[in-house]
Design a protein around this motif. Structure first.
Motif, PDB file in Angstrom:
ATOM      1  N   ALA A 116       0.833  -1.206   0.000  1.00  0.00           N
ATOM      2  CA  ALA A 116       0.000   0.000   0.000  1.00  0.00           C
ATOM      3  C   ALA A 116       0.867   1.254   0.000  1.00  0.00           C
ATOM      4  O   ALA A 116       0.611   2.187  -0.772  1.00  0.00           O
ATOM      5  N   PHE A 117       1.885   1.266   0.857  1.00  0.00           N
ATOM      6  CA  PHE A 117       2.777   2.431   0.914  1.00  0.00           C
ATOM      7  C   PHE A 117       3.571   2.576  -0.382  1.00  0.00           C
ATOM      8  O   PHE A 117       3.753   3.684  -0.878  1.00  0.00           O
ATOM      9  N   PHE A 118       4.046   1.458  -0.928  1.00  0.00           N
ATOM     10  CA  PHE A 118       4.795   1.488  -2.188  1.00  0.00           C
ATOM     11  C   PHE A 118       3.906   2.008  -3.315  1.00  0.00           C
ATOM     12  O   PHE A 118       4.317   2.888  -4.086  1.00  0.00           O
ATOM     13  N   LEU A 119       2.688   1.482  -3.416  1.00  0.00           N
ATOM     14  CA  LEU A 119       1.737   1.937  -4.437  1.00  0.00           C
ATOM     15  C   LEU A 119       1.490   3.435  -4.320  1.00  0.00           C
ATOM     16  O   LEU A 119       1.534   4.159  -5.317  1.00  0.00           O
ATOM     17  N   PHE A 120       1.250   3.906  -3.106  1.00  0.00           N
ATOM     18  CA  PHE A 120       0.949   5.322  -2.922  1.00  0.00           C
ATOM     19  C   PHE A 120       2.142   6.184  -3.324  1.00  0.00           C
ATOM     20  O   PHE A 120       1.976   7.177  -4.034  1.00  0.00           O
ATOM     21  N   PHE A 121       3.333   5.811  -2.890  1.00  0.00           N
ATOM     22  CA  PHE A 121       4.512   6.619  -3.209  1.00  0.00           C
ATOM     23  C   PHE A 121       4.771   6.662  -4.715  1.00  0.00           C
ATOM     24  O   PHE A 121       4.904   7.751  -5.299  1.00  0.00           O
ATOM     25  N   ILE A 122       4.867   5.504  -5.344  1.00  0.00           N
ATOM     26  CA  ILE A 122       5.187   5.451  -6.776  1.00  0.00           C
ATOM     27  C   ILE A 122       4.108   6.155  -7.599  1.00  0.00           C
ATOM     28  O   ILE A 122       4.404   6.944  -8.502  1.00  0.00           O
ATOM     29  N   SER A 123       2.855   5.881  -7.266  1.00  0.00           N
ATOM     30  CA  SER A 123       1.757   6.487  -8.030  1.00  0.00           C
ATOM     31  C   SER A 123       1.699   7.992  -7.843  1.00  0.00           C
ATOM     32  O   SER A 123       1.525   8.736  -8.811  1.00  0.00           O
ATOM     33  N   ASN A 124       1.840   8.442  -6.605  1.00  0.00           N
ATOM     34  CA  ASN A 124       1.739   9.876  -6.329  1.00  0.00           C
ATOM     35  C   ASN A 124       2.942  10.629  -6.891  1.00  0.00           C
ATOM     36  O   ASN A 124       2.802  11.747  -7.386  1.00  0.00           O
ATOM     37  N   ALA A 125       4.108  10.025  -6.827  1.00  0.00           N
ATOM     38  CA  ALA A 125       5.315  10.716  -7.280  1.00  0.00           C
ATOM     39  C   ALA A 125       5.463  10.701  -8.805  1.00  0.00           C
ATOM     40  O   ALA A 125       5.928  11.687  -9.383  1.00  0.00           O
ATOM     41  N   PHE A 126       5.065   9.602  -9.453  1.00  0.00           N
ATOM     42  CA  PHE A 126       5.377   9.450 -10.874  1.00  0.00           C
ATOM     43  C   PHE A 126       4.168   9.202 -11.778  1.00  0.00           C
ATOM     44  O   PHE A 126       4.112   9.738 -12.879  1.00  0.00           O
ATOM     45  N   VAL A 127       3.226   8.373 -11.358  1.00  0.00           N
ATOM     46  CA  VAL A 127       2.158   7.917 -12.247  1.00  0.00           C
ATOM     47  C   VAL A 127       1.045   8.954 -12.427  1.00  0.00           C
ATOM     48  O   VAL A 127       0.607   9.210 -13.545  1.00  0.00           O
ATOM     49  N   LEU A 128       0.574   9.551 -11.328  1.00  0.00           N
ATOM     50  CA  LEU A 128      -0.572  10.463 -11.431  1.00  0.00           C
ATOM     51  C   LEU A 128      -0.296  11.683 -12.303  1.00  0.00           C
ATOM     52  O   LEU A 128      -1.221  12.253 -12.878  1.00  0.00           O
ATOM     53  N   ALA A 129       0.951  12.064 -12.422  1.00  0.00           N
ATOM     54  CA  ALA A 129       1.290  13.230 -13.252  1.00  0.00           C
ATOM     55  C   ALA A 129       1.469  12.881 -14.729  1.00  0.00           C
ATOM     56  O   ALA A 129       1.559  13.780 -15.565  1.00  0.00           O
ATOM     57  N   LEU A 130       1.490  11.600 -15.067  1.00  0.00           N
ATOM     58  CA  LEU A 130       1.722  11.195 -16.460  1.00  0.00           C
ATOM     59  C   LEU A 130       0.755  11.817 -17.470  1.00  0.00           C
ATOM     60  O   LEU A 130       1.193  12.174 -18.573  1.00  0.00           O
ATOM     61  N   PRO A 131      -0.528  11.979 -17.165  1.00  0.00           N
ATOM     62  CA  PRO A 131      -1.396  12.614 -18.163  1.00  0.00           C
ATOM     63  C   PRO A 131      -0.904  13.991 -18.605  1.00  0.00           C
ATOM     64  O   PRO A 131      -1.130  14.395 -19.748  1.00  0.00           O
ATOM     65  N   PHE A 132      -0.184  14.681 -17.732  1.00  0.00           N
ATOM     66  CA  PHE A 132       0.295  16.016 -18.074  1.00  0.00           C
ATOM     67  C   PHE A 132       1.430  15.983 -19.097  1.00  0.00           C
ATOM     68  O   PHE A 132       1.654  16.963 -19.801  1.00  0.00           O
ATOM     69  N   ALA A 133       2.124  14.851 -19.202  1.00  0.00           N
ATOM     70  CA  ALA A 133       3.138  14.708 -20.249  1.00  0.00           C
ATOM     71  C   ALA A 133       2.479  14.756 -21.621  1.00  0.00           C
ATOM     72  O   ALA A 133       3.072  15.243 -22.588  1.00  0.00           O
ATOM     73  N   PHE A 134       1.232  14.290 -21.705  1.00  0.00           N
ATOM     74  CA  PHE A 134       0.502  14.273 -22.972  1.00  0.00           C
ATOM     75  C   PHE A 134      -0.399  15.493 -23.134  1.00  0.00           C
ATOM     76  O   PHE A 134      -0.535  16.027 -24.228  1.00  0.00           O
ATOM     77  N   LEU A 135      -1.019  15.929 -22.031  1.00  0.00           N
ATOM     78  CA  LEU A 135      -1.938  17.065 -22.095  1.00  0.00           C
ATOM     79  C   LEU A 135      -1.212  18.399 -22.240  1.00  0.00           C
ATOM     80  O   LEU A 135      -1.729  19.318 -22.883  1.00  0.00           O
ATOM     81  N   ILE A 136      -0.032  18.504 -21.634  1.00  0.00           N
ATOM     82  CA  ILE A 136       0.716  19.765 -21.693  1.00  0.00           C
ATOM     83  C   ILE A 136       2.030  19.533 -22.428  1.00  0.00           C
ATOM     84  O   ILE A 136       2.196  19.973 -23.552  1.00  0.00           O
ATOM     85  N   PRO A 138       5.985  16.835 -22.141  1.00  0.00           N
ATOM     86  CA  PRO A 138       6.891  16.018 -21.327  1.00  0.00           C
ATOM     87  C   PRO A 138       7.749  16.868 -20.380  1.00  0.00           C
ATOM     88  O   PRO A 138       8.061  16.450 -19.271  1.00  0.00           O
ATOM     89  N   SER A 139       8.106  18.070 -20.807  1.00  0.00           N
ATOM     90  CA  SER A 139       8.899  18.958 -19.945  1.00  0.00           C
ATOM     91  C   SER A 139       8.115  19.357 -18.705  1.00  0.00           C
ATOM     92  O   SER A 139       8.675  19.462 -17.612  1.00  0.00           O
ATOM     93  N   PHE A 140       6.829  19.589 -18.873  1.00  0.00           N
ATOM     94  CA  PHE A 140       5.976  19.947 -17.737  1.00  0.00           C
ATOM     95  C   PHE A 140       5.946  18.798 -16.734  1.00  0.00           C
ATOM     96  O   PHE A 140       6.074  19.012 -15.527  1.00  0.00           O
ATOM     97  N   TYR A 141       5.805  17.579 -17.226  1.00  0.00           N
ATOM     98  CA  TYR A 141       5.839  16.401 -16.358  1.00  0.00           C
ATOM     99  C   TYR A 141       7.159  16.346 -15.589  1.00  0.00           C
ATOM    100  O   TYR A 141       7.182  16.105 -14.383  1.00  0.00           O
ATOM    101  N   THR A 142       8.255  16.596 -16.303  1.00  0.00           N
ATOM    102  CA  THR A 142       9.580  16.570 -15.679  1.00  0.00           C
ATOM    103  C   THR A 142       9.702  17.615 -14.572  1.00  0.00           C
ATOM    104  O   THR A 142      10.341  17.361 -13.544  1.00  0.00           O
ATOM    105  N   LEU A 143       9.068  18.763 -14.760  1.00  0.00           N
ATOM    106  CA  LEU A 143       9.083  19.796 -13.722  1.00  0.00           C
ATOM    107  C   LEU A 143       8.252  19.397 -12.504  1.00  0.00           C
ATOM    108  O   LEU A 143       8.573  19.775 -11.377  1.00  0.00           O
ATOM    109  N   LEU A 144       7.189  18.644 -12.718  1.00  0.00           N
ATOM    110  CA  LEU A 144       6.310  18.252 -11.611  1.00  0.00           C
ATOM    111  C   LEU A 144       6.927  17.191 -10.702  1.00  0.00           C
ATOM    112  O   LEU A 144       6.715  17.207  -9.493  1.00  0.00           O
TER     113      LEU A 144
END
Length: 181
Positions: A116-136, A138-144
Protein backbone atom coordinates in the motif's frame (compact mmCIF):
# COMPACT_ATOMS: atom_id res chain seq x y z
CA UNK A 1 -25.86 8.18 16.66
CA UNK A 2 -27.68 6.92 13.62
CA UNK A 3 -30.33 8.86 11.76
CA UNK A 4 -32.54 7.18 9.19
CA UNK A 5 -34.38 9.13 6.53
CA UNK A 6 -36.20 8.45 3.30
CA UNK A 7 -34.24 9.40 0.22
CA UNK A 8 -35.78 11.08 -2.85
CA UNK A 9 -38.42 9.15 -4.80
CA UNK A 10 -35.91 8.55 -7.58
CA UNK A 11 -34.26 6.12 -5.16
CA UNK A 12 -37.61 4.33 -4.72
CA UNK A 13 -37.98 5.12 -1.01
CA UNK A 14 -35.03 3.05 0.17
CA UNK A 15 -33.89 3.66 3.74
CA UNK A 16 -30.42 5.05 4.34
CA UNK A 17 -28.53 4.95 7.62
CA UNK A 18 -26.42 7.99 8.36
CA UNK A 19 -23.77 7.47 11.03
CA UNK A 20 -23.27 10.91 12.53
CA UNK A 21 -19.92 9.95 14.04
CA UNK A 22 -18.59 8.78 10.68
CA UNK A 23 -19.84 11.87 8.83
CA UNK A 24 -18.31 14.08 11.52
CA UNK A 25 -15.03 12.17 11.28
CA UNK A 26 -14.98 12.63 7.49
CA UNK A 27 -15.49 16.36 8.00
CA UNK A 28 -12.66 16.49 10.54
CA UNK A 29 -10.31 14.62 8.19
CA UNK A 30 -11.23 17.01 5.36
CA UNK A 31 -10.40 19.91 7.71
CA UNK A 32 -7.06 18.29 8.59
CA UNK A 33 -6.42 17.89 4.88
CA UNK A 34 -7.09 21.61 4.46
CA UNK A 35 -4.51 22.31 7.17
CA UNK A 36 -2.05 20.05 5.34
CA UNK A 37 -2.86 21.98 2.17
CA UNK A 38 -1.44 25.09 3.83
CA UNK A 39 1.92 23.36 4.39
CA UNK A 40 3.58 23.90 1.03
CA UNK A 41 6.65 22.37 -0.58
CA UNK A 42 8.06 24.69 -3.25
CA UNK A 43 7.94 23.35 -6.79
CA UNK A 44 8.75 24.79 -10.21
CA UNK A 45 4.99 24.69 -10.95
CA UNK A 46 3.24 26.38 -8.01
CA UNK A 47 3.74 24.30 -4.90
CA UNK A 48 2.99 20.83 -3.63
CA UNK A 49 0.92 20.48 -0.45
CA UNK A 50 0.80 17.91 2.34
CA UNK A 51 -2.92 17.18 2.15
CA UNK A 52 -2.64 13.41 1.60
CA UNK A 53 -1.76 12.09 5.05
CA UNK A 54 -5.19 12.87 6.58
CA UNK A 55 -6.79 11.09 3.60
CA UNK A 56 -4.62 8.01 4.15
CA UNK A 57 -5.56 8.03 7.82
CA UNK A 58 -9.26 8.38 6.96
CA UNK A 59 -8.99 5.57 4.40
CA UNK A 60 -7.58 3.19 7.00
CA UNK A 61 -9.93 4.16 9.82
CA UNK A 62 -13.17 4.94 7.97
CA UNK A 63 -12.78 2.79 4.88
CA UNK A 64 -11.92 3.17 1.20
CA UNK A 65 -14.87 5.34 0.13
CA UNK A 66 -14.47 7.78 3.01
CA UNK A 67 -10.73 8.00 2.38
CA UNK A 68 -11.38 8.67 -1.31
CA UNK A 69 -13.79 11.47 -0.43
CA UNK A 70 -11.24 13.05 1.91
CA UNK A 71 -8.46 12.71 -0.70
CA UNK A 72 -10.49 14.24 -3.52
CA UNK A 73 -11.85 17.13 -1.49
CA UNK A 74 -8.48 17.62 0.19
CA UNK A 75 -6.84 18.06 -3.19
CA UNK A 76 -9.44 20.56 -4.40
CA UNK A 77 -9.09 22.57 -1.18
CA UNK A 78 -5.31 22.50 -1.64
CA UNK A 79 -5.71 23.63 -5.24
CA UNK A 80 -7.93 26.56 -4.25
CA UNK A 81 -5.50 27.59 -1.50
CA UNK A 82 -2.67 27.42 -4.06
CA UNK A 83 -4.55 29.52 -6.61
CA UNK A 84 -5.74 26.71 -8.95
CA UNK A 85 -2.48 26.93 -10.94
CA UNK A 86 -3.51 24.03 -13.17
CA UNK A 87 -7.07 25.27 -13.67
CA UNK A 88 -9.61 22.58 -14.53
CA UNK A 89 -6.87 19.92 -14.55
CA UNK A 90 -7.21 19.93 -10.76
CA UNK A 91 -10.48 18.04 -11.16
CA UNK A 92 -8.58 15.27 -12.95
CA UNK A 93 -6.07 15.21 -10.10
CA UNK A 94 -8.95 15.14 -7.59
CA UNK A 95 -10.29 11.94 -9.19
CA UNK A 96 -6.79 10.44 -9.42
CA UNK A 97 -6.14 11.12 -5.73
CA UNK A 98 -9.51 9.64 -4.74
CA UNK A 99 -8.85 6.45 -6.73
CA UNK A 100 -5.28 6.15 -5.44
CA UNK A 101 -6.38 6.56 -1.82
CA UNK A 102 -9.15 3.99 -2.36
CA UNK A 103 -6.58 1.49 -3.72
CA UNK A 104 -4.20 2.28 -0.83
CA UNK A 105 -6.98 1.54 1.65
CA UNK A 106 -7.91 -1.79 0.04
CA UNK A 107 -4.30 -2.98 0.21
CA UNK A 108 -3.66 -1.65 3.73
CA UNK A 109 -6.86 -3.05 5.23
CA UNK A 110 -6.13 -6.46 3.67
CA UNK A 111 -2.73 -6.62 5.38
CA UNK A 112 -0.59 -5.60 2.41
CA UNK A 113 0.77 -2.53 4.17
CA UNK A 114 4.17 -2.38 2.46
CA UNK A 115 2.46 -2.75 -0.92
CA UNK A 116 0.00 0.00 0.00
CA UNK A 117 2.78 2.43 0.91
CA UNK A 118 4.79 1.49 -2.19
CA UNK A 119 1.74 1.94 -4.44
CA UNK A 120 0.95 5.32 -2.92
CA UNK A 121 4.51 6.62 -3.21
CA UNK A 122 5.19 5.45 -6.78
CA UNK A 123 1.76 6.49 -8.03
CA UNK A 124 1.74 9.88 -6.33
CA UNK A 125 5.31 10.72 -7.28
CA UNK A 126 5.38 9.45 -10.87
CA UNK A 127 2.16 7.92 -12.25
CA UNK A 128 -0.57 10.46 -11.43
CA UNK A 129 1.29 13.23 -13.25
CA UNK A 130 1.72 11.20 -16.46
CA UNK A 131 -1.40 12.61 -18.16
CA UNK A 132 0.30 16.02 -18.07
CA UNK A 133 3.14 14.71 -20.25
CA UNK A 134 0.50 14.27 -22.97
CA UNK A 135 -1.94 17.07 -22.10
CA UNK A 136 0.72 19.76 -21.69
CA UNK A 137 4.24 18.51 -22.44
CA UNK A 138 6.89 16.02 -21.33
CA UNK A 139 8.90 18.96 -19.94
CA UNK A 140 5.98 19.95 -17.74
CA UNK A 141 5.84 16.40 -16.36
CA UNK A 142 9.58 16.57 -15.68
CA UNK A 143 9.08 19.80 -13.72
CA UNK A 144 6.31 18.25 -11.61
CA UNK A 145 8.09 15.06 -10.56
CA UNK A 146 10.66 16.42 -8.04
CA UNK A 147 8.09 18.29 -5.94
CA UNK A 148 5.61 15.41 -6.14
CA UNK A 149 8.32 12.97 -5.08
CA UNK A 150 9.19 15.01 -2.00
CA UNK A 151 5.51 15.47 -1.06
CA UNK A 152 4.77 11.77 -1.59
CA UNK A 153 7.80 10.80 0.48
CA UNK A 154 6.80 13.09 3.36
CA UNK A 155 3.20 11.82 3.31
CA UNK A 156 4.33 8.18 3.20
CA UNK A 157 6.86 8.66 6.01
CA UNK A 158 4.16 10.32 8.14
CA UNK A 159 1.81 7.44 7.36
CA UNK A 160 4.40 4.72 8.09
CA UNK A 161 5.25 6.33 11.44
CA UNK A 162 1.81 7.45 12.58
CA UNK A 163 -0.85 5.14 11.10
CA UNK A 164 -0.02 2.15 13.32
CA UNK A 165 -0.19 4.38 16.42
CA UNK A 166 -3.21 6.50 15.50
CA UNK A 167 -5.41 3.82 13.94
CA UNK A 168 -6.41 1.93 17.11
CA UNK A 169 -6.83 5.09 19.17
CA UNK A 170 -8.96 6.93 16.62
CA UNK A 171 -11.10 3.86 15.88
CA UNK A 172 -11.97 3.64 19.58
CA UNK A 173 -12.85 7.32 19.67
CA UNK A 174 -14.87 7.38 16.45
CA UNK A 175 -16.55 3.98 16.76
CA UNK A 176 -17.47 2.74 20.20
CA UNK A 177 -16.84 -0.87 19.17
CA UNK A 178 -13.64 0.12 17.34
CA UNK A 179 -14.83 -1.19 13.98
CA UNK A 180 -14.98 0.94 10.85
CA UNK A 181 -17.96 0.12 8.65
Amino acid sequence: YKHTFTVPSSWKGKRVNMDVRKISAIAIFIALSAVGAMIKIPSPIGSIALDSFPALLAAVILGPVSGAIVAGLGHIISAFIGGMTLGPFHFLIMVEMAVLTWMFSILYINGKKVGAFFLFFISNAFVLALPFAFLISPSFYTLLVPGLTVAAAVNVVLAVLLLPRLEPVLKKIIFKDGLAE
